[in-house]
Design a protein around this motif. Structure first.
Motif, PDB file in Angstrom:
ATOM      1  N   VAL A 286     -45.299   7.345 -26.530  1.00  0.00           N
ATOM      2  CA  VAL A 286     -44.257   8.108 -27.210  1.00  0.00           C
ATOM      3  C   VAL A 286     -43.892   7.328 -28.464  1.00  0.00           C
ATOM      4  N   PRO A 287     -43.925   7.939 -29.651  1.00  0.00           N
ATOM      5  CA  PRO A 287     -43.702   7.164 -30.881  1.00  0.00           C
ATOM      6  C   PRO A 287     -42.260   6.687 -31.024  1.00  0.00           C
ATOM      7  N   LEU A 288     -42.088   5.369 -31.041  1.00  0.00           N
ATOM      8  CA  LEU A 288     -40.805   4.720 -31.302  1.00  0.00           C
ATOM      9  C   LEU A 288     -39.662   5.398 -30.550  1.00  0.00           C
ATOM     10  N   PRO A 289     -39.712   5.405 -29.205  1.00  0.00           N
ATOM     11  CA  PRO A 289     -38.704   6.137 -28.428  1.00  0.00           C
ATOM     12  C   PRO A 289     -37.383   5.377 -28.317  1.00  0.00           C
ATOM     13  N   ALA A 290     -36.310   6.129 -28.125  1.00  0.00           N
ATOM     14  CA  ALA A 290     -34.996   5.521 -27.879  1.00  0.00           C
ATOM     15  C   ALA A 290     -34.388   6.202 -26.655  1.00  0.00           C
ATOM     16  N   GLY A 291     -33.335   7.003 -26.835  1.00  0.00           N
ATOM     17  CA  GLY A 291     -32.626   7.573 -25.709  1.00  0.00           C
ATOM     18  C   GLY A 291     -33.479   8.450 -24.819  1.00  0.00           C
ATOM     19  N   LEU A 292     -33.145   8.440 -23.521  1.00  0.00           N
ATOM     20  CA  LEU A 292     -33.824   9.247 -22.521  1.00  0.00           C
ATOM     21  C   LEU A 292     -32.788  10.033 -21.728  1.00  0.00           C
ATOM     22  N   ALA A 293     -33.186  11.194 -21.223  1.00  0.00           N
ATOM     23  CA  ALA A 293     -32.324  11.990 -20.347  1.00  0.00           C
ATOM     24  C   ALA A 293     -33.197  12.766 -19.383  1.00  0.00           C
ATOM     25  N   ALA A 294     -32.789  12.821 -18.126  1.00  0.00           N
ATOM     26  CA  ALA A 294     -33.489  13.583 -17.093  1.00  0.00           C
ATOM     27  C   ALA A 294     -32.530  14.617 -16.526  1.00  0.00           C
ATOM     28  N   ASP A 295     -33.050  15.814 -16.200  1.00  0.00           N
ATOM     29  CA  ASP A 295     -32.156  16.909 -15.812  1.00  0.00           C
ATOM     30  C   ASP A 295     -32.060  17.150 -14.310  1.00  0.00           C
ATOM     31  N   GLY A 296     -32.705  16.312 -13.504  1.00  0.00           N
ATOM     32  CA  GLY A 296     -32.647  16.501 -12.064  1.00  0.00           C
ATOM     33  C   GLY A 296     -33.663  17.484 -11.534  1.00  0.00           C
ATOM     34  N   HIS A 297     -34.429  18.113 -12.408  1.00  0.00           N
ATOM     35  CA  HIS A 297     -35.453  19.085 -12.003  1.00  0.00           C
ATOM     36  C   HIS A 297     -36.844  18.644 -12.448  1.00  0.00           C
TER      37      HIS A 297
END
Length: 421
Positions: A358-369
């Motif tokens: 993933v190019p230069l990644p920062a924040g992540l979020a997962a939705d539970g699904h």
């Protein structure tokens, strides 16, 4: 915290093996990541709004026209919403703007509104950045932004982190605040105005706990608050603020996430040294529960079911700064933008690690699904970074965006062993 360097890395050897089944795209959607939002300026932390239907995106901005030899400043930071990111055509809107941003002349590598999260009041957000009323980049603050019932925007200071750093200086190092991520903790979901905030302050090597007393708030003044050091890591830098290459790496907290049980996960930059970055799990009270080592330059964390997701800004090996001759073991320039997101099962001892580029990644979020989202090209303005001698990445970089990730082609990686000092 030192300035983040940019460069290129090589990918690890691809191995075949299992990844979380829900993370692999199915149906008619082609393999690979899906762009859910683009045209963002230095996107950083991701969080969910109050209804868990929209992604809250902190945009550090693109600097401005107040330039010095060190860079350019201006009110270009913002908070954006990506509504229903799992849908075919997510809507993107700006819900707060005008935050101070400091960046290179081309708008890259900005520092400013690095973190944002929704509060327990509908349409209201806490922002980790700098107070627009103060001098640029010299007054780390936690701010509250939103709109009234009549649609009028408002912005008020939530906590003066620079003042807390000057008074407490938890790590005993230079007096400096660089708030990089925030997490709003809602103590009673059935009522509003009762939560508190955690703030990862990279320069202070501290996670602050900010507890406001909203009973003291008036129409003319913000609420009073108490700020304490919730977690602290020792300083290892030299007196001039530079990293000691012979000493241990600094933790440098950059990212925050929480699981369904209220446990908090803190990711650290680890002085950008290979294998020196970590993710630490704390209880809600701040007691360390678990730790995962062997990462490099962590800039985002997320949890979903039993899985932990970790952004490595440069991938497994950070680059050397421009102009330095790489060591024999340093990766050659590949022409590809570096970066990885790693996933592991956090309940398994010595769990296998899997990664996607993933190019230069920062924040992540997962939705539970099973859907996982990442802020990509996180050090680039909306139009990207052009290739050239002034570009420290070594190759052209696309514009800031948010992707839905696809782990169907994930490859095995091992924790990186830190170099011996």
């Amino acid at each position: 915290m030192k300035k983040i360097r940019a460069g290129v890395v090589t990918a690890a050897v691809v191995l075949v093996g299992p990844v979380p089944a829900a993370l692999a795209h199915g149906g008619e959607q082609p393999p690979g990541p899906r762009v859910v939002a683009e045209g963002l300026d230095n996107p950083r932390q991701l969080n969910w709004d109050q209804k868990h239907r929209s992604l809250v995106v902190a945009e550090a901005g693109r600097g401005g026209d107040q330039c010095t030899e060190m860079g350019c400043a201006g009110p270009t930071g913002a908070v954006s919403l990506v509504e229903r990111p799992w849908s075919r055509t997510p809507a993107v809107s700006t819900v707060a703007e005008g935050f101070i941003s400091y960046a290179a002349p081309d708008g890259s590598f900005a520092v400013g509104a690095n973190g944002a999260d929704a509060t327990d009041v509908r349409g209201e957000y806490i922002v980790a950045g700098y107070d627009p009323a103060g001098p640029p980049m010299q007054n780390g603050s936690l701010l509250v932004a939103g709109s009234s019932d009549e649609g009028e925007p408002y912005l008020f200071p939530y906590a003066d982190l620079q003042a807390a750093e000057e008074e407490l200086n938890p790590d005993g190092a230079q007096i400096e605040s660089n708030p990089y991520a925030t997490l709003f903790v809602d103590e009673d979901p059935k009522s509003s105005r009762d939560g508190y905030a955690l703030v990862a302050d990279a320069a202070a090597n501290t996670v602050w706990k900010v507890e406001p007393d909203f009973s003291t708030q008036t129409e003319e003044s913000p609420p009073e608050y108490e700020i304490t050091a919730w977690a602290v890591w020792p300083t290892t830098v030299l007196p001039d603020g530079t990293d000691d290459p012979e000493g241990p790496a600094e933790f440098v907290p950059t990212s925050l996430a929480a699981d369904a049980h209220g446990n908090v996960y803190v990711g650290g930059l680890g002085s950008e040294r290979p294998g020196e970055a970590s993710v630490v799990q704390f209880s809600a009270a701040g007691t360390e529960l678990d730790r995962w080592d062997g990462f490099t330059a962590v800039t985002g964390v997320a949890v979903d079911d039993g899985y932990l997701y970790v952004s490595q800004l440069f991938g497994p090996t950070p680059p050397l700064p421009p102009g330095e001759t790489p060591a024999d073991e340093a990766p050659p320039t590949s022409g590809e933008v570096p970066g990885q997101v790693v996933v592991l099962h956090r309940h398994h001892e010595d769990a296998q690690r899997w990664a996607v580029d993933v190019p230069l990644p920062a924040g992540l979020a997962a939705d539970g699904h099973g859907n996982v989202y990442a802020a990509v090209n996180s050090v680039a303005p909306a139009e990207g970074i052009a290739a050239g001698p002034e570009n420290p990445v070594g190759t052209a970089v696309g514009g800031g965006a948010v992707w839905e990730l696809d782990f169907s082609d994930a490859y095995r990686v091992d924790p990186v062993e830190p170099a011996e000092g």
